[in-house]
Design an enzyme around this catalytic site. Structure first.
Site, PDB file in Angstrom:
ATOM      1  CG  ASP A  39      -1.294   4.287   5.597  1.00 41.13           C
ATOM      2  OD1 ASP A  39      -2.078   3.392   5.240  1.00 41.13           O
ATOM      3  OD2 ASP A  39      -0.081   4.092   5.794  1.00 41.13           O
ATOM      4  CD  GLU A  40      -2.051   1.262   9.088  1.00 44.74           C
ATOM      5  OE1 GLU A  40      -3.084   0.595   9.215  1.00 44.74           O
ATOM      6  OE2 GLU A  40      -0.941   0.754   8.864  1.00 44.74           O
ATOM      7  NE  ARG A  93       1.689  -7.804  11.174  1.00 43.36           N
ATOM      8  CZ  ARG A  93       1.344  -6.981  10.184  1.00 43.36           C
ATOM      9  NH1 ARG A  93       2.137  -5.979   9.855  1.00 43.36           N
ATOM     10  NH2 ARG A  93       0.227  -7.153   9.508  1.00 43.36           N
ATOM     11  CD  GLN A 100      -3.329  -5.346   8.710  1.00 45.03           C
ATOM     12  OE1 GLN A 100      -2.321  -5.172   9.372  1.00 45.03           O
ATOM     13  NE2 GLN A 100      -3.355  -5.190   7.393  1.00 45.03           N
ATOM     14  CE  LYS A 118      -0.347   0.366   4.993  1.00 46.35           C
ATOM     15  NZ  LYS A 118      -1.155   0.705   6.137  1.00 46.35           N
ATOM     16  CB  THR A 119       3.989   2.264   1.790  1.00 47.17           C
ATOM     17  OG1 THR A 119       3.437   1.919   3.061  1.00 47.17           O
ATOM     18  CG2 THR A 119       4.796   3.542   1.935  1.00 47.17           C
TER      19      THR A 119
END
Length: 756
Positions: free
Chosen positions: A221-222, A601, A252, A32-33
Site C-alpha cells: 500500500d502507499e 481530506r 499523493q 482502496k483498502t
C-alpha cells in the site's frame, strides 16, 4: 463470505487480477483498502491460496491494524496467518530470526532519532569534531539519505574522494564510525532495519528463498511513498513468483524529504514488465465541489499519471477562502468559525504547512475553551521520563546497548559523576567490551574509588531486574518495580511540581501500554514490547474517540479524513514553501501534491485561509495569495476578505483584552474540557512511592502572593501567583536558587517564612 457485489467495476477488476505484477492507481477516497481486503479474501476463498503465503505491507501501524481488522472479519479462520505489517515491522521479524548471519545478536536494540543523535554526539566528542562547523542532525540526515539509496560507508567515502568534497569525506568518516558503534552496541537505527534485511537477502540465498516461498502473493500500500531500499526489498521478495500488487497515488507522493522516490510508481511498468494498470477514480469521501477543486490544482503538475477523481456524492457548498489582515487575526477567525459552526469538535481539522503555525492556533483554542489535540508535537515516546524507563528496559534486555546503560547510570542520582563514567568508557574501549560489562568489572577500573560501591549496587539492581524478566514478569510489572526500586518515582514526588504529575501520568500510560501488549501479543516478551514501542508513530497513537479539534501539519494529515477542514497559511513563500520556490519545478510539484492531499481530506466543507502579513523570524512580511488558490476554478470559490481586524473593539471589556462575551466567561470555572480524566494512580497505589499522588485541595492557604515561603528541596522563594485550578491551587514561586517553578499546593507543602 467475500461478496464482490458492493465493489465498483474497477475495484472488482483489481480484486480478480491476482497473477503477475499489478499497479492499482488509487485516487484519494477511492476505497482502496476495501479493494485490498477483498483481494486478500478472494485469494484465500476462491483461489485456494494459503493465508501464510500472503504478505500485505502498509506504511503505518494504524493502517496495518485497520487492514488486519477487515481481513479478520472477511476471511475468518486462518486470517491471522496473513502477514499484515509495516515495512519496519516486517524487517524486524525477519532480522530477529536471521540477523546472526550478519554478526549481530537477535536481541538487538532499535534506536530512534533521539538515540541516534545521542550516539552521534558521543562520536563528535571522541573524533574531536567541532559542532559549530558541522551539525549532528545534518550528518545523520546525510547518512539516512545514503542508507535509503543503499550507499555503504565505503561507497560514500569513495564518492567523496572522487569529488574532492572535504565535507563529504568528513561525513563518510562519521558514517563509518556511526555504523561501527551501532554494531558494538548491538543496535540498528530505523534505516538499518531495511538495509540489513536487504543485505541479509543478498548474502544468504537460502533465507531469501525461504521468504520468497513464504510470500507468494505480495501487496504494498502507499507505493508512491517507497524509497530505493524499500523498492529493492519488495523486488527481492517478488522476484520468484512476480505476484506483486502495488497500490498508490502518484498525486499523493509527498515524502521526498524522507527519501521517497516517486519514480518507483511512475516507472512500475518498466521495473516489472507485463504489469497491468488499473485506475480507481471514483471517490466516496468528498463533495463534487471539493473534488473539482482538487482536480483543478493537481492537473498543473507535469510529472503524473493522468486520472481524474469523480463522485456520485452531492455537489456541496463552495470552497470558502478567507483573507485576514494578520496571522493573529487568521488564527482567531478559524477558531471562532469552528465554534460558530457547531457540532462535535472531532469533526474539525486545521491543517498547516509548518509546525510553527500551530502556536497561534493553540493559543486561540485555549483562549476560547476549545478542546484540541496537537498531532506532531512531542511524541509520547520521546518524553524524558519515558526515555528513562525504556533505557532501563533496554539495559535489561540488551547488555550491549551502551547508550541505554549510560543514560540511566545516574538516573535517579546515585552520585556517579561524569569523570567516573569517562574512566569506565576508557576501560571498556581498551578491553573491547560493552559499557555494562565494564561496570560488572568495576574493581579492575583504575581510580574509581568510592563510586565502585555505588556502581555495584546499580549492577545488582539490573541483575535482579533481569532475573525477574527471565522468570516471565510482564513488562508492566517490571516498569512498576523499576520505578519503585530505583527511587525514580520518589524523586519525582519530592519535587511536587505540576509537571511531575504529568510525568507520572505518562509513566502510568506506559504501564497501560505494556499491559495491553502483554494481553494481546501472541508470544509476549520484553524484546517484543521494546520492538513495538520503537516502531510506533505519533499519528498511530491518535485516539479517534477523543472529541477534540485536531491541529496538524499537512504531512501528518495524509490518510485521514474529516467532515470540515481548514487549510491555513495559503500564501506563496509559506505554501508553497520559500525553499521549494527557490529550487526546481519538481519541488513545487511536490508542494502541489501536498495541497491536493490537504484538499482531499475534506468530506463536506473546505475552508482556505491566508494572512496579508505574517511575522517570520522576528520580521513582519507581506504575502501574496498562494498560487494553489489561484489554480482552483473561480466558480468553485467563495472569497471573503476580512477588511477590519476581528479584534476591533476588543478593549471594551474592563478586565479582558478580548471583549466581554467570550465562551469561557459564559461557562464559568468548572474545569477545562480538554483535561483528561484518570483513574487511580499507580504512584498512589504502591506504598514504596511515598506520598500518594492524589490531589487533596486545601480549603485555604497559609500564604499569599508576595509572601516568602520555603520548599524542602528548592529552598526559599517568593510567591508570584496563586491560581485556583479547580482540583487544587497552582502556586508559582520564584525561588532564590533555582528560579521560577509552578507547583500544586498540596504537593509543594510550602511553609511561610518571615520576610527578610
Amino acid at each position: 463470505m467475500n461478496d464482490l457485489s458492493n465493489l465498483n467495476p474497477m475495484q472488482k477488476e483489481a480484486v480478480l487480477c491476482t497473477e503477475g505484477p499489478l499497479l492499482i492507481l488509487a485516487g484519494a477516497g477511492s476505497g482502496k483498502t476495501r479493494a485490498l481486503t477483498h483481494r486478500v479474501a478472494y485469494l484465500i476463498d476462491e483461489k485456494g491460496v494459503k493465508p501464510w503465503n500472503i504478505l500485505a505491507i502498509t506504511f503505518t501501524n494504524k493502517a496495518a491494524g485497520e487492514m488486519r481488522e477487515r481481513v479478520d472479519k472477511m476471511v475468518g479462520f486462518g486470517a491471522d496467518s496473513v502477514w499484515v505489517s509495516t515495512f519496519h515491522s516486517l524487517c524486524v521479524r525477519i532480522l530477529r530470526r536471521f540477523i546472526e548471519n550478519l554478526g549481530y545478536e537477535s536481541g538487538f536494540s532499535i534506536y530512534d532519532s533521539d538515540d541516534s543523535r545521542a550516539l552521534m554526539k558521543q562520536i563528535f566528542k571522541t573524533m574531536n569534531v567541532e559542532s559549530k562547523y558541522i551539525k549532528e542532525r545534518g550528518v545523520l540526515a546525510e547518512i539516512s539519505a545514503a542508507k535509503n539509496e543503499l550507499v555503504t560507508p565505503e561507497e560514500f567515502l569513495l564518492n567523496a574522494r572522487a569529488s574532492g568534497d572535504f565535507h563529504a569525506q568528513k561525513v563518510a568518516e562519521l558514517y563509518a564510525e556511526y555504523q561501527r558503534q551501532l554494531k558494538k552496541n548491538n543496535a540498528l537505527d530505523f534505516d538499518d532495519l531495511l538495509v540489513k534485511t536487504v543485505e541479509l537477502f543478498e548474502n544468504c540465498g537460502e533465507v531469501l528463498d525461504y521468504y520468497q516461498e513464504r510470500f507468494r502473493y505480495i501487496m504494498v500500500d502507499e507505493y508512491q511513498d517507497t524509497n530505493t531500499v524499500q523498492f529493492k526489498l519488495v523486488s527481492q521478495l517478488a522476484a520468484k513468483y512476480r505476484n506483486i500488487c502495488v497500490v498508490g497515488d502518484d498525486d499523493q507522493s509527498i515524502y521526498r524529504f524522507r527519501g521517497a522516490n516517486i519514480r518507483n510508481i511512475l516507472n512500475f511498468e518498466e521495473a516489472f514488465p507485463g504489469a497491468k494498470v488499473i485506475r480507481l477514480e471514483q471517490n466516496y469521501r468528498s463533495t463534487k465541489t471539493i473534488l473539482n477543486a482538487a482536480n483543478g490544482v493537481i492537473r498543473n503538475n507535469a510529472g503524473r499519471k493522468e486520472k481524474t477523481l469523480w463522485t456520485e456524492n452531492e455537489t456541496g457548498t463552495a470552497v470558502r477562502f478567507k483573507i485576514y489582515d494578520t496571522a493573529y487575526d487568521e488564527a482567531e477567525g478559524v477558531v471562532r468559525d469552528i465554534i460558530k459552526s457547531g457540532g462535535p469538535w472531532k469533526d474539525y481539522a486545521v491543517l498547516y504547512r509548518t509546525n510553527a503555525q500551530s502556536r497561534l492556533l493553540e493559543e486561540k483554542c485555549i483562549a476560547y475553551n476549545v478542546p484540541y489535540r496537537l498531532v506532531g508535537g512531542v511524541n509520547f515516546y520521546q518524553r524524558k521520563e519515558i526515555k528513562d524507563i525504556l533505557a532501563y528496559l533496554k539495559t535489561i534486555a540488551n547488555g550491549r546497548d551502551d547508550l541505554a546503560s549510560q543514560r540511566i547510570i545516574n538516573i535517579p542520582k546515585r552520585g556517579i559523576g561524569a569523570a567516573t563514567i569517562a574512566k569506565i568508557n576508557v576501560f571498556a574501549a581498551v578491553n573491547d567490551m560493552s559499557f555494562f560489562d565494564a561496570l560488572l568489572r568495576i574493581g579492575a577500573v583504575a581510580g574509581i574509588g568510592k563510586a565502585a560501591a555505588k556502581i555495584d549496587k546499580f549492577t545488582d539492581l539490573i541483575g535482579n531486574f533481569r532475573h525477574m524478566a527471565a522468570d516471565g514478569m510482564t513488562a508492566g510489572d517490571l516498569i512498576e518495580r523499576i520505578v519503585t526500586e530505583t527511587g525514580y518515582g520518589d524523586e519525582l514526588l519530592e519535587e511536587g511540581e505540576v509537571e511531575a504529575q504529568s510525568r507520572q501520568e505518562n509513566i502510568e500510560e506506559l504501564i497501560s501500554k505494556a499491559a495491553d501488549y502483554w494481553e494481546n501479543a501472541e508470544k509476549p516478551s520484553l524484546d517484543g514490547f521494546l520492538e513495538e514501542v520503537a516502531l510506533v508513530a505519533d499519528i498511530d497513537s491518535m485516539d479517534d474517540s477523543e472529541d477534540r479539534v485536531l491541529l496538524m501539519t499537512l504531512h501528518s494529515a495524509k490518510g485521514l479524513e474529516f467532515p470540515f477542514v481548514y487549510m491555513s497559511g495559503m500564501e506563496d513563500g509559506l505554501f508553497p514553501s520559500a525553499l521549494s520556490l527557490s529550487e526546481d519545478e519538481e519541488a513545487v510539484e511536490e508542494e502541489r501534491r501536498l495541497c491536493y492531499v490537504g484538499i482531499t481530506r475534506a468530506e463536506k466543507r473546505l475552508t482556505l485561509t491566508a494572512a496579508r502579513q505574517r511575522m517570520t523570524r522576528g520580521e513582519v512580511r507581506m504575502s501574496r495569495i498562494s498560487r494553489f488558490v489561484d489554480e482552483i476554478p473561480e466558480e468553485l470559490l467563495d472569497r471573503e476578505e476580512q477588511e477590519d481586524s476581528v479584534y476591533a473593539g476588543r478593549r471594551t471589556a474592563k478586565n479582558s483584552p478580548y471583549g466581554s462575551s467570550l465562551p469561557w466567561e459564559q461557562q464559568g470555572e468548572s474545569g477545562l474540557p480538554w483535561e483528561r480524566s484518570r483513574g487511580v494512580s499507580v504512584f498512589g497505589s504502591k506504598p514504596s512511592f511515598g506520598k500518594a499522588f492524589t490531589v487533596q485541595k486545601a480549603d485555604s492557604l497559609a500564604y499569599g502572593e508576595g509572601d516568602r515561603v520555603c520548599h524542602r528541596k528548592f529552598g526559599e522563594g517568593t510567591v508570584l501567583k496563586i491560581a485556583d485550578g479547580g482540583k487544587d491551587y497552582e502556586v508559582t514561586v520564584e525561588f532564590d536558587q533555582v528560579g521560577v517553578r509552578k507547583m500544586y499546593a498540596s504537593f509543594a507543602d510550602l511553609k511561610k517564612t518571615e520576610k527578610s
